[in-house]
Design a protein around this motif. Sequence first.
Motif, mmCIF file in Angstrom:
data_model
loop_
_atom_site.group_PDB
_atom_site.id
_atom_site.type_symbol
_atom_site.label_atom_id
_atom_site.label_comp_id
_atom_site.label_asym_id
_atom_site.label_seq_id
_atom_site.Cartn_x
_atom_site.Cartn_y
_atom_site.Cartn_z
ATOM 1 N N MET A 75 0.834 -1.209 0.000
ATOM 2 C CA MET A 75 0.000 0.000 0.000
ATOM 3 C C MET A 75 0.859 1.246 0.000
ATOM 4 O O MET A 75 0.490 2.258 -0.586
ATOM 5 N N ASN A 76 2.019 1.183 0.620
ATOM 6 C CA ASN A 76 2.935 2.314 0.619
ATOM 7 C C ASN A 76 3.350 2.677 -0.814
ATOM 8 O O ASN A 76 3.486 3.847 -1.149
ATOM 9 N N GLU A 77 3.510 1.668 -1.666
ATOM 10 C CA GLU A 77 3.920 1.898 -3.046
ATOM 11 C C GLU A 77 2.774 2.400 -3.929
ATOM 12 O O GLU A 77 2.994 3.184 -4.844
ATOM 13 N N VAL A 78 1.554 1.945 -3.665
ATOM 14 C CA VAL A 78 0.440 2.298 -4.560
ATOM 15 C C VAL A 78 -0.430 3.446 -4.049
ATOM 16 O O VAL A 78 -1.161 4.055 -4.829
ATOM 17 N N ALA A 79 -0.349 3.755 -2.761
ATOM 18 C CA ALA A 79 -1.209 4.805 -2.193
ATOM 19 C C ALA A 79 -1.079 6.150 -2.908
ATOM 20 O O ALA A 79 -2.098 6.812 -3.133
ATOM 21 N N PRO A 80 0.132 6.601 -3.300
ATOM 22 C CA PRO A 80 0.208 7.881 -4.026
ATOM 23 C C PRO A 80 -0.581 7.862 -5.347
ATOM 24 O O PRO A 80 -1.205 8.852 -5.720
ATOM 25 N N PHE A 81 -0.594 6.721 -6.033
ATOM 26 C CA PHE A 81 -1.356 6.605 -7.276
ATOM 27 C C PHE A 81 -2.859 6.581 -6.992
ATOM 28 O O PHE A 81 -3.655 7.183 -7.719
ATOM 29 N N GLU A 127 -0.793 10.819 5.300
ATOM 30 C CA GLU A 127 -0.158 11.261 6.540
ATOM 31 C C GLU A 127 -0.873 10.617 7.725
ATOM 32 O O GLU A 127 -1.852 9.905 7.553
ATOM 33 N N GLU A 128 -0.364 10.878 8.908
ATOM 34 C CA GLU A 128 -0.980 10.352 10.127
ATOM 35 C C GLU A 128 -2.388 10.924 10.286
ATOM 36 O O GLU A 128 -2.624 12.095 9.985
ATOM 37 N N GLN A 129 -3.272 10.106 10.770
ATOM 38 C CA GLN A 129 -4.629 10.577 11.053
ATOM 39 C C GLN A 129 -4.560 11.551 12.224
ATOM 40 O O GLN A 129 -3.914 11.268 13.228
ATOM 41 N N PRO A 130 -5.193 12.721 12.106
ATOM 42 C CA PRO A 130 -5.168 13.682 13.212
ATOM 43 C C PRO A 130 -5.798 13.084 14.471
ATOM 44 O O PRO A 130 -6.702 12.260 14.393
ATOM 45 N N VAL A 131 -5.305 13.499 15.602
ATOM 46 C CA VAL A 131 -5.855 13.046 16.876
ATOM 47 C C VAL A 131 -6.866 14.082 17.333
ATOM 48 O O VAL A 131 -6.538 15.256 17.499
ATOM 49 N N TYR A 132 -8.104 13.653 17.461
ATOM 50 C CA TYR A 132 -9.153 14.532 17.966
ATOM 51 C C TYR A 132 -10.242 13.667 18.583
ATOM 52 O O TYR A 132 -10.307 12.462 18.344
ATOM 53 N N GLU A 133 -11.053 14.296 19.364
ATOM 54 C CA GLU A 133 -12.134 13.563 20.019
ATOM 55 C C GLU A 133 -13.189 13.217 18.982
ATOM 56 O O GLU A 133 -13.635 14.076 18.212
ATOM 57 N N LEU A 134 -13.563 11.957 18.955
ATOM 58 C CA LEU A 134 -14.544 11.494 17.976
ATOM 59 C C LEU A 134 -15.959 11.776 18.455
ATOM 60 O O LEU A 134 -16.267 11.627 19.638
ATOM 61 N N ALA A 135 -16.796 12.172 17.547
ATOM 62 C CA ALA A 135 -18.199 12.416 17.864
ATOM 63 C C ALA A 135 -18.885 11.093 18.198
ATOM 64 O O ALA A 135 -18.395 10.012 17.847
ATOM 65 N N LYS A 165 0.337 0.924 5.943
ATOM 66 C CA LYS A 165 1.031 1.119 4.665
ATOM 67 C C LYS A 165 1.875 -0.086 4.267
ATOM 68 O O LYS A 165 2.262 -0.222 3.115
ATOM 69 N N ASN A 166 2.145 -0.988 5.203
ATOM 70 C CA ASN A 166 3.006 -2.140 4.917
ATOM 71 C C ASN A 166 2.256 -3.361 4.402
ATOM 72 O O ASN A 166 2.886 -4.335 4.011
ATOM 73 N N ILE A 167 0.921 -3.313 4.394
ATOM 74 C CA ILE A 167 0.189 -4.480 3.901
ATOM 75 C C ILE A 167 0.286 -4.537 2.378
ATOM 76 O O ILE A 167 0.467 -3.529 1.707
ATOM 77 N N GLY A 168 0.144 -5.733 1.854
ATOM 78 C CA GLY A 168 0.176 -5.927 0.410
ATOM 79 C C GLY A 168 -1.154 -5.553 -0.227
ATOM 80 O O GLY A 168 -2.193 -5.507 0.442
ATOM 81 N N VAL A 169 -1.108 -5.313 -1.515
ATOM 82 C CA VAL A 169 -2.321 -4.969 -2.258
ATOM 83 C C VAL A 169 -3.340 -6.102 -2.181
ATOM 84 O O VAL A 169 -4.538 -5.865 -2.038
ATOM 85 N N GLU A 170 -2.871 -7.347 -2.237
ATOM 86 C CA GLU A 170 -3.798 -8.477 -2.161
ATOM 87 C C GLU A 170 -4.562 -8.462 -0.829
ATOM 88 O O GLU A 170 -5.770 -8.703 -0.796
ATOM 89 N N THR A 171 -3.882 -8.145 0.259
ATOM 90 C CA THR A 171 -4.558 -8.035 1.553
ATOM 91 C C THR A 171 -5.567 -6.898 1.524
ATOM 92 O O THR A 171 -6.695 -7.040 2.007
ATOM 93 N N PHE A 172 -5.183 -5.764 0.951
ATOM 94 C CA PHE A 172 -6.092 -4.619 0.838
ATOM 95 C C PHE A 172 -7.346 -4.994 0.060
ATOM 96 O O PHE A 172 -8.465 -4.691 0.485
ATOM 97 N N VAL A 173 -7.189 -5.667 -1.066
ATOM 98 C CA VAL A 173 -8.343 -6.087 -1.876
ATOM 99 C C VAL A 173 -9.236 -7.013 -1.059
ATOM 100 O O VAL A 173 -10.465 -6.875 -1.056
ATOM 101 N N ASN A 174 -8.644 -7.953 -0.334
ATOM 102 C CA ASN A 174 -9.447 -8.873 0.469
ATOM 103 C C ASN A 174 -10.121 -8.185 1.651
ATOM 104 O O ASN A 174 -11.201 -8.591 2.072
#
Length: 195
Positions: A75-81, A127-135, A165-174
């Motif tokens: 995912m780190n490799e494909v996320a920018p695309f 980027e990192e998800q911002p830290v805030y109180e969730l509704a 970001k370290n998971i593979g695309v196949e894991t993401f698809v599944n």
Amino acid sequence: MKTQLFTLIFGAILFTSCQQKEMKISRSDFSVVTEMTDFSPAYILKNEAGKVEIQKNSLIGNTHWVLSIDRDLTMNEVAPFLQELTEKKHKKGGMHEDTKAIYLVYSDTLHKQNAYVKMPFESFALEEQPVYELAEGVQSLLLKSVADAKNPLDKIQTYLVRIDKNIGVETFVNILIELEKQKISESLNSEVYVN
């Protein structure tokens, strides 16, 4: 007959566009969508030099975009695309709103056919998800594996999703397939964080 002709044409396009190089798409044992019409293909793969690239010359606005992504990429490799494609597809304020979706193609090895899963996210943040109180009614959800998507999730909640970001695309698809099986894709926030 129509489906067989489509599969043959799609396979020929995939074969020729990869210049005789075999692309290994993700695999699963479940079909979310088995037929696709009104689509444009794009490919994310490693080139001869080992650099990840996108081949998107065939993308047409207001068609479904079907992405073939090499399953060995992370995912780190494909996320920018994916960030670039979702920005272009879901751009607000144009003269004509694009009402079609982005799908990922994969191989249903049980039924021996290509299948498609819809990308539920309209935006990728790198980027990192911002830290805030969730509704109330909103939960943060970190997805590192298919098991994370299999946990009983509340359809009433809204989920702010982070993808490792370290998971593979196949894991993401599944993971996307599992979210469809659980019928909670509609409960996901339109923006996903990949970090």
